[in-house]
Design a protein around this motif. Sequence first.
Motif, PDB file in Angstrom:
ATOM      1  N   ASN A   1      -1.559  -1.809 -12.940  1.00  0.00           N
ATOM      2  CA  ASN A   1      -2.374  -2.870 -12.050  1.00  0.00           C
ATOM      3  C   ASN A   1      -3.764  -2.300 -11.721  1.00  0.00           C
ATOM      4  O   ASN A   1      -4.222  -1.241 -11.777  1.00  0.00           O
ATOM      5  CB  ASN A   1      -1.689  -2.613 -10.465  1.00  0.00           C
ATOM      6  CG  ASN A   1      -0.345  -3.064 -10.638  1.00  0.00           C
ATOM      7  OD1 ASN A   1       0.214  -4.122 -10.607  1.00  0.00           O
ATOM      8  ND2 ASN A   1       0.512  -1.918 -10.272  1.00  0.00           N
TER       9      ASN A   1
ATOM     10  N   LEU B   1      -8.006  -3.773 -10.383  1.00  0.00           N
ATOM     11  CA  LEU B   1      -8.777  -4.843  -9.623  1.00  0.00           C
ATOM     12  C   LEU B   1     -10.211  -4.360  -9.797  1.00  0.00           C
ATOM     13  O   LEU B   1     -10.535  -3.252  -9.714  1.00  0.00           O
ATOM     14  CB  LEU B   1      -8.179  -4.845  -8.187  1.00  0.00           C
ATOM     15  CG  LEU B   1      -8.926  -5.842  -6.982  1.00  0.00           C
ATOM     16  CD1 LEU B   1      -7.686  -5.945  -6.063  1.00  0.00           C
ATOM     17  CD2 LEU B   1     -10.056  -5.377  -6.614  1.00  0.00           C
TER      18      LEU B   1
ATOM     19  N   THR C   1     -14.009  -6.012  -8.086  1.00  0.00           N
ATOM     20  CA  THR C   1     -14.815  -6.994  -7.462  1.00  0.00           C
ATOM     21  C   THR C   1     -16.250  -6.628  -7.287  1.00  0.00           C
ATOM     22  O   THR C   1     -16.754  -5.490  -7.585  1.00  0.00           O
ATOM     23  CB  THR C   1     -14.266  -7.248  -6.056  1.00  0.00           C
ATOM     24  OG1 THR C   1     -14.916  -5.970  -5.313  1.00  0.00           O
ATOM     25  CG2 THR C   1     -12.802  -7.204  -5.837  1.00  0.00           C
TER      26      THR C   1
ATOM     27  N   ILE D   1     -14.231 -11.567  -9.098  1.00  0.00           N
ATOM     28  CA  ILE D   1     -13.060 -10.914  -8.655  1.00  0.00           C
ATOM     29  C   ILE D   1     -12.091 -11.140  -9.776  1.00  0.00           C
ATOM     30  O   ILE D   1     -12.097 -12.215 -10.281  1.00  0.00           O
ATOM     31  CB  ILE D   1     -12.471 -11.306  -7.133  1.00  0.00           C
ATOM     32  CG1 ILE D   1     -13.445 -11.365  -6.294  1.00  0.00           C
ATOM     33  CG2 ILE D   1     -10.996 -10.775  -7.106  1.00  0.00           C
ATOM     34  CD1 ILE D   1     -12.819 -11.944  -4.972  1.00  0.00           C
TER      35      ILE D   1
ATOM     36  N   ILE E   1      -8.360  -9.493 -11.198  1.00  0.00           N
ATOM     37  CA  ILE E   1      -7.054  -8.784 -10.862  1.00  0.00           C
ATOM     38  C   ILE E   1      -6.010  -9.069 -12.015  1.00  0.00           C
ATOM     39  O   ILE E   1      -5.917  -9.989 -12.557  1.00  0.00           O
ATOM     40  CB  ILE E   1      -6.338  -9.470  -9.381  1.00  0.00           C
ATOM     41  CG1 ILE E   1      -7.396  -9.262  -8.472  1.00  0.00           C
ATOM     42  CG2 ILE E   1      -4.995  -8.760  -9.123  1.00  0.00           C
ATOM     43  CD1 ILE E   1      -6.599  -9.895  -7.110  1.00  0.00           C
TER      44      ILE E   1
ATOM     45  N   SER F   1      -2.211  -7.249 -13.725  1.00  0.00           N
ATOM     46  CA  SER F   1      -1.098  -6.463 -13.631  1.00  0.00           C
ATOM     47  C   SER F   1      -0.251  -6.657 -14.801  1.00  0.00           C
ATOM     48  O   SER F   1       0.280  -7.825 -15.369  1.00  0.00           O
ATOM     49  CB  SER F   1      -0.155  -6.995 -12.462  1.00  0.00           C
ATOM     50  OG  SER F   1       1.072  -6.358 -12.069  1.00  0.00           O
TER      51      SER F   1
ATOM     52  N   ILE G   1      -7.992 -11.023  -0.506  1.00  0.00           N
ATOM     53  CA  ILE G   1      -9.077 -10.761  -1.044  1.00  0.00           C
ATOM     54  C   ILE G   1     -10.325 -11.935  -1.449  1.00  0.00           C
ATOM     55  O   ILE G   1     -11.513 -11.556  -1.301  1.00  0.00           O
ATOM     56  CB  ILE G   1      -8.711 -10.004  -2.560  1.00  0.00           C
ATOM     57  CG1 ILE G   1      -7.954  -8.974  -2.428  1.00  0.00           C
ATOM     58  CG2 ILE G   1      -9.793  -9.935  -3.423  1.00  0.00           C
ATOM     59  CD1 ILE G   1      -7.263  -8.240  -3.517  1.00  0.00           C
TER      60      ILE G   1
ATOM     61  N   LEU H   1     -12.799  -6.572  -2.542  1.00  0.00           N
ATOM     62  CA  LEU H   1     -11.975  -5.248  -1.943  1.00  0.00           C
ATOM     63  C   LEU H   1     -12.790  -4.761  -0.866  1.00  0.00           C
ATOM     64  O   LEU H   1     -14.152  -4.347  -1.192  1.00  0.00           O
ATOM     65  CB  LEU H   1     -11.731  -4.210  -2.953  1.00  0.00           C
ATOM     66  CG  LEU H   1     -10.625  -2.886  -2.573  1.00  0.00           C
ATOM     67  CD1 LEU H   1      -9.285  -3.578  -2.345  1.00  0.00           C
ATOM     68  CD2 LEU H   1     -10.614  -2.229  -3.801  1.00  0.00           C
TER      69      LEU H   1
ATOM     70  N   ILE I   1      -4.842  -0.289  -1.642  1.00  0.00           N
ATOM     71  CA  ILE I   1      -4.328  -0.842  -2.939  1.00  0.00           C
ATOM     72  C   ILE I   1      -2.783  -0.818  -3.194  1.00  0.00           C
ATOM     73  O   ILE I   1      -2.526  -1.723  -3.923  1.00  0.00           O
ATOM     74  CB  ILE I   1      -5.336   0.059  -4.163  1.00  0.00           C
ATOM     75  CG1 ILE I   1      -5.166   1.465  -3.946  1.00  0.00           C
ATOM     76  CG2 ILE I   1      -6.917  -0.358  -3.802  1.00  0.00           C
ATOM     77  CD1 ILE I   1      -5.629   1.988  -5.430  1.00  0.00           C
TER      78      ILE I   1
ATOM     79  N   PHE J   1      -1.227  -4.243  -4.484  1.00  0.00           N
ATOM     80  CA  PHE J   1      -0.380  -4.384  -5.703  1.00  0.00           C
ATOM     81  C   PHE J   1       0.842  -4.429  -5.187  1.00  0.00           C
ATOM     82  O   PHE J   1       1.797  -4.952  -6.062  1.00  0.00           O
ATOM     83  CB  PHE J   1      -0.765  -3.240  -6.585  1.00  0.00           C
ATOM     84  CG  PHE J   1      -2.192  -3.274  -7.062  1.00  0.00           C
ATOM     85  CD1 PHE J   1      -2.758  -4.368  -7.837  1.00  0.00           C
ATOM     86  CD2 PHE J   1      -3.034  -2.228  -6.882  1.00  0.00           C
ATOM     87  CE1 PHE J   1      -4.100  -4.450  -8.438  1.00  0.00           C
ATOM     88  CE2 PHE J   1      -4.474  -2.086  -7.643  1.00  0.00           C
ATOM     89  CZ  PHE J   1      -4.921  -3.318  -8.140  1.00  0.00           C
TER      90      PHE J   1
END
Length: 914
Positions: free
Chosen positions: A334, A336, A338, A347, A349, A351, A408, A414, A420, A424
Amino acid sequence: MEKPSLSKADIQLELDVSIKKIDFKITGNRTKIDNDVSVTSLVGQLPDVSKNISGLLEDEGDVKDIIIPFVPEKINFGIYKISDDTESLTAFQLEAKYPHIKLKGVFSKEFKLFSVGINQAISFSKMPLVGEYLKEYAISDLELVYLSQKENSLTPDREKLISLSKKNFISQKIWINNDKLFLNAGFNAGLILKTGNKEQKITFPGFDLKGIKVPALPASGPAKKQNSGTSGNIQQEKEKQHPLVKINEIKPSIEKNLIQIAVSADFNVGPFGLQLVGLGIKVPFTVFQDFSLEKLWKELQFTLQGLAIIYDTPSLSIAGAFLREIHNGTEEYNGLLTFRLGKIEIIAIGSYIKTPNYSSLFAFGYLGIPIPLDPAFYIHGFALGFGLNRDFIMPQITEIPDFPLIEIVHQGGLKQGDSIKKIFGDLNRYLPVRENSYVIIAGIKFDSYKMIFTTGILAVAFGNKTSLHLLGLSTMKLEGVYYFEFAFSMRADLEEGTFLAQGQLTENNYILLPQLKLTGGFALGMWLKGEAAGDFVFTLGGYHPNFKVPVHYPNNTPRLGFSFNLGPVNFYGKAYFALTPSCIMAGLAGGLNLILNGRVVYAEIGLLFSADFIISWKPFYYKAEVYVQIYAKIVVDVWLFSINQTFNLSAKLQLEGPDFRGLATFKVAGYELEVKFGNHKKSINTALTKEEFIAGFLPEPAKILVCNIASGIIKKIKRKDGTESIVVNPKTFALEIFSEIPVTEINGDQLTAESIKKENIYPVYKDSAPLDSKLGLSVTGAVSHFSSFQVSPVLKSLPKSIWNHTNTIPDLEEILSGSKLLKEICKGIRLEFSETESGINPVTTSLYDTCSKIYQDDFTAPEAKYKQNSAQPDKSMMTVLGILNEDEIDYSDLENTTEVYKYKGKSLGTYQIA
């Protein structure tokens, strides 16, 4: 036994006893630990144990030298009886105190408790190298507790008694928070970290989820305010102070011959933040065989599960996070990122999850660029995402503020303090791995007149099934005056036939004062398929207190109202409304409570009010219950005597109508008085007449029976004379005939339908007979029978308030707790063409044969008929119904490009090139 806080000793007795030159001190007392719970104890103390044992063993030199080092300084033993007005609990305690530690054992029928604690603070100031930096820090209290408790089903009163008993045998400073005991069965560890004059409780497992806090470094300049652009809630607020160090989790474990200790912690220095997840060491058991420091260093393993780095200032914010987890052979990666510069936000994200059989990917991006379309709709940014082998699970309405994509985007990236692991973890819980499922997500953030700020997410899930989800969060606030936060969601599942919309104020809402809280929510649900087909609900603020909510209804919708709690003054008001197929529900409630708590005098006065209604609209009748209570209590406690007086007056009013009537019940000082009013001799009209039923529930006669083509329409042709013809595909053609009145029998020449459930159905009007509704069908033309059709009944669920197994309105108990629908009731039929075998065989021609045939036939189109399989519609029946003429049925799909029959006018046909 520790002395309870805020306790009062009613009786106390002390005795000094001497046995063989050993002095005992026995103390008996009776202490109140709660309004109705007291402790009676008889405790013995043996001080100077070492001195007394030495005196007894003065002639046994060797034995004395062995035993004395293990002898405690003081021993306490006692028996305790904890009781209330109805029952009691007995416990035995044995405690040994050493110079630096204390041991304790407690034994009762319900639980056994063993503890080890420290007698003096542990200071960090004498630690080498770092001691001068940690001189303000110390552990003032430390206790390890093992609790063994029988798992019995207990009454609430018994559980309260056991909980109060435990409180008196452990360190209350550590294990009690807001008057609640946080002590689990099994092993518990707790301490109090002291920083200067401040103290922080830490327990494992425990209640302090914020972990160890070490105060932040002093600021080097004046405090800054948060950017009023698009970050955060997009509104100006004070900068939050974050601890320098925050330990979120300490997780020891033993597996696969390895000892592992993992720590998760946050580090914050000014605008910089660092979060480590699962930072740990692994020590194999083999290290302890022929142990050496060199061997330990070689075999020591370091691990890091994830990390986040944050730099956050009003003008610039950059954050990145990565987390890797392994669960039962499934690997999760995962990430992230920002970025915010002024009003520009980015931003991202991602996974990636690898299972033993397939992989799953989710990606989400948000671009924040202000687009001032209109003051009522000022866009701050857009979001887009997708998931492969991912499903979408709609969060509960109370979970929407913490939904990772909403949180978010709404707060602008973040932030320091965000976990975190939780972000996630929630992301993969709401977007779980599922093979052959796909998700597309779109989002938007906007404001209206710089007052209401909204973040919305739209998710479409398809593949295994198709569903539509809309969720979001809106905020409106003026610091110190009001704060409104509203979560909303909508879910439409096409396969399940479910539509559900909800909205709810979060727990953060207030007006004028933070103590003046606002609550409320709504829900709308409709079910078109499945067992609940035909059901619906609409509610503002929930349901009647006695209503048994069906499992598919949205539950726990908070009341519309307010509550005001300002120390000794507390009052509230609530309301609700609900509409279901069985009834209308509505209600009001309110209360006022005033408390005066002095050292000598305690006084309390209160007023409670509630009103609950059940309303039927066809025919209109209602039942209501109104309750009012006034109570007062005064306690005067002066030295050897006390006064305890209670006054309680309650009134209950039961109403029903029309032809209004009721029953009032008054209770005061143990006496009860009933008063009837209204006309109780005349029965309430709870049934409709036949004419009222027809006017209220049935359409005009011409619309009682309707038919429509449910599937198979190719196109509609409007003729010159204004009439309209419909061209259909016979392979998928379906005609549905629907009746507003349930059907009990279907008749037609050679018409064979599935059996209809044989049960009596009554229209709910006065003296109605069992329903006898026959649907007769016929075909006019050359063929007058239905042998060429497949016939199936159309089954629906119907409200019991209109159609029932009796002709009376359901009583109040059935409305509140019984089934609300009649299920699988026939409301019509569905006609589809049967398939017949065709003798037409495929024709294959080569390119040479085609050219020769066209040349030999003098360029005339030869007739060739072709169908991919042997099933075709009954031509005679289609001709009778006027759907297709004989020469309009096309079997010449020699290119094999379609799977269905197609409509044609004058076509020369096509060939398949071999």
